[in-house]
Structure formats: structure tokens, C-alpha cells
Write a protein that holds these residues in place. Structure first.
Motif, short mmCIF file in Angstrom:
data_model
loop_
_atom_site.label_atom_id
_atom_site.label_comp_id
_atom_site.label_asym_id
_atom_site.label_seq_id
_atom_site.Cartn_x
_atom_site.Cartn_y
_atom_site.Cartn_z
N THR A 1 2.18 11.07 4.25
CA THR A 1 2.15 11.82 5.50
C THR A 1 1.92 13.28 5.15
O THR A 1 2.57 13.79 4.25
CB THR A 1 3.53 11.74 6.18
N ARG B 1 0.84 -1.20 0.00
CA ARG B 1 0.00 0.00 0.00
C ARG B 1 0.87 1.25 0.00
O ARG B 1 1.92 1.29 0.64
CB ARG B 1 -0.91 0.03 1.23
N ASP C 1 6.22 9.60 -1.10
CA ASP C 1 5.29 8.49 -0.83
C ASP C 1 5.99 7.50 0.10
O ASP C 1 7.20 7.30 0.01
CB ASP C 1 4.93 7.77 -2.12
N THR D 1 1.22 5.04 1.15
CA THR D 1 0.62 5.92 2.15
C THR D 1 1.33 7.26 2.06
O THR D 1 2.44 7.35 1.56
CB THR D 1 0.81 5.38 3.57
#
Lengths: 190, 190
Positions: B87, B83, B93, B85
Motif C-alpha cells: 500500500t 501474492r 508488506d 502486495t
DNA sequence: CTTTTCCTTCAAAACTTTCTGAAACACACC
DNA sequence: GGTGTGTTTCAGAAAGTTTTGAAGGAAAAG
């Protein structure tokens, strides 16, 4: 001595096309499974032919060289899924494969377990051993967290593949038809 | 904006060696299973690291190019086992993999079923369809025997993989820990 | 003993897959 | 608009795998 009549490879359009389709299918599947395409095609041809075939016939039908046939047959024989047979009065070797799908599957499973699962389990233990016991309290908190998550995840994988291994063993020494019985049992209890 | 501190990759000798061993192991296994080595190594690194990692860290740790990381991550994401994700306040990434081994196994099984088993079953049916119904009585006895053995063996394979398919389905929508329960049940009944 | 037939091996060629690095792209921020 | 930072793509290079064909070997037939 006169060469035997042989060549039982069918000429009827429909069956010939069906055989080609199957050989192609099996070759493509082999790719997905990390197996050489030609090796799988030889296997496929032997599977759909009732009579034993000679190297010559394999070359002819699959349009590949003699050397290629020879080496791939050696590998198939090492895997235990092809047998070399000979007929008195004929110098050529003939090749066949196990007729029973379940028996063939067991041979393949046993070999893959030996070559892949067993070494995997050994090396996973090694991965855990290398990580050492508890992290020193002198290590930084980040180090200790890294150690902990490493050990946790690798140990989970080891447990998982251990269970898998036991499942393999059960399936390996069970009777033909066990797979479908297993499905029924699992249906009922899970 | 200031770059975040990051890099949680451990420097302690023992844990670093253990991680390298695991990454190497997973990469080699991937080869046996027909999966690209680098892709498996990226997956391995994400598995043994608790925190999400950036593409940069993957390049660094595995000594591979940015392009390689990018393309393999895309494939892993398409497979559904990694996955992406992000911040707030960081343009980079971050990537993680499923922490739970059983869940990961299910994702992989589901995807392989879709890509391999389902097409295999469809094409096996096609192989049988191509062979046609009964051979004409006008055909030679040899032709008829060839037809018969072809249909017999291909049909057996189809039945076998059909059973396999059902087993897959059962395992796919079962709970974590089901595999070991299945082993116990099979132990008892087979 | 020589020829013939078939099988095996192996170096080189052909092919396939994977990887790199540079260019293009995307987008936030100024 | 431009600049900085990070990502994606893709053509060509590198690496890896498979295939060929020629040479060698082994054993039966002549």
C-alpha cells in the motif's frame, strides 16, 4: 527340514541396476506424497519381483533391519496393498503385492478417501457450523464482513471437495482402463 | 508516519473459534499431503480473511516466529498461491491468497505436476532403459523371467502415469466448474 | 521338554524436518 | 551520514519421525 533354495533376486548387472533405480525412485516419490521411504521401497521391491519374497530377502536387498521390515509390512498390509502368503512345509511368511496397477491404485484411492477426504468433509461442515448462522445485527460492520468472507470461502472449499468426493466414488467403482477412457471422454466434451 | 489502524482479525467468539478450527484442519491435512503444517496454516489464515494481512498479524494469530513466517511466505509465493502486495504510504508488506478455489487448485496442480509427475515419468523411462532390451538367451531362465516381470510392471506403471498426466493437462486448462461437469459426464458414459 | 526358527514389539538412538531468535540487510526518511 | 521500521537469513535448538537391536513370543522340529 532343509531350507528352500529360493532368492530369485537377479544378479545380472543391467536388471539389478534397473531394479535399484526403480526402488530409489519409488522411495523418493513416497516422500513427496507423505509416505515413509522404506515402506515405499519394500512396496517397490515387491512390485518388480514376480515371486513372493520373505522378510529375510527384503532385509538383505534393502539393507534394513528385521524390525523395520516387520513394522512396515504390517502397515502395508493394513493399507491393503500387500498380502501375506504361506507355503506348506515352509515356516517363513512370504509377501506379495497386487500385480495389477489399476487395482492397486483403487485400493490406495479408497484408503486415502477414507482417511483423508471423508474426515476433511466432516470437519469442513464443523467449521461452518461453528461460525453460526447469520451474524447478529448488533455486531460491528467489520465483524459481519469477517463472518461473511469466512463462510463464503469455507463453503466454496466444501463444495469443491464434495465434487472431488463424487469423482473419487465414480473412479473407485469403475473398470480397469476407465482412466484412459475418461481422458478421451473429457477430451471430447470439455 | 502514523501506523495504520489495521488488525481485522475478529474477536467475536463464534467466528474466532471457527477460524481456529479451519486453520487447524488445514494444517493437519497438509501433513497428510507431505506439506509443512505451518505453511498450510498461513495459507489457511489468508484464505479465510478477506483483507490482506501483514507478517506481524500472521505471527500474532498463529503464535509463530518472524523468521518462520518469512520463510514460509517465501515458499508459498514460489508455489504461486500467495501474492505480496503493498500500500502506498505503508512500508509493510501485505499478503493475500487467491480467492477462487478452482484457480488455486489449478496453481497447485500445475506446480505438483512440474515437481512430481514430470520427473516421475522421466525416471520411469530411465528405469526401462536401464533394464535393456531383451535378455540374452545366454541368461538363465530365472534371469529372463525376472527381466520380463520387471519390464512388464514398470511399463504398466509408466502407461498408468502417462494417462494420469494427460488427465492433469485436460483439467489444467479447463474452466472453473469443469470438475463438476466432468463428474456429470463421467456419470453418464462410464 | 528343549532347541531352533521366524515374527513382533518397543525403548532408545539416529536421523530429518521445522522453528526460533539474533544478526545482517534494505531502504525510506531526516 | 544516522535512525526507524520492516524483512531475510541462518546456525543452533526443538520437535518429530524412522530405524535399530535386543527381548519376548509362538510354533515346528528334534
Amino acid at each position: 527340514m532343509a531350507v528352500m533354495p529360493d532368492i530369485p533376486v537377479p544378479k545380472t548387472p543391467s536388471i539389478a541396476a534397473a531394479r535399484r533405480e526403480f526402488i530409489d525412485l519409488w522411495g523418493q516419490m513416497a516422500n513427496h506424497w507423505g509416505i515413509n521411504r522404506t515402506m515405499a521401497q519394500i512396496h517397490a521391491l515387491l512390485m518388480v519381483t514376480a515371486e513372493p519374497l520373505t522378510a529375510e530377502q527384503l532385509m538383505e536387498e534393502l539393507q534394513i533391519s528385521r524390525g523395520n521390515v516387520s513394522m512396515n509390512l504390517r502397515d502395508l498390509i493394513n493399507w491393503g496393498i500387500v498380502r501375506r502368503t504361506s507355503t506348506p512345509g515352509d515356516r517363513r511368511d512370504f509377501f506379495t503385492t497386487e500385480a495389477d496397477v489399476w487395482a492397486m491404485f483403487q485400493v490406495i484411492m479408497r484408503e486415502r478417501k477414507k482417511r483423508e477426504l471423508d474426515p476433511l468433509l466432516t470437519r469442513l461442515e464443523e467449521c461452518l457450523r461453528l461460525a453460526g448462522k447469520k451474524p447478529e445485527s448488533s455486531d460491528s460492520p467489520a465483524e459481519r464482513a469477517a463472518h461473511e468472507s469466512y463462510v463464503k470461502r469455507v463453503a466454496e472449499l466444501r463444495d469443491f471437495f464434495n465434487t472431488f468426493d463424487r469423482l473419487f466414488l465414480r473412479v473407485l467403482d469403475s473398470q480397469p482402463g476407465s482412466l484412459s477412457r475418461a481422458v478421451k471422454i473429457i477430451d471430447k466434451f470439455l
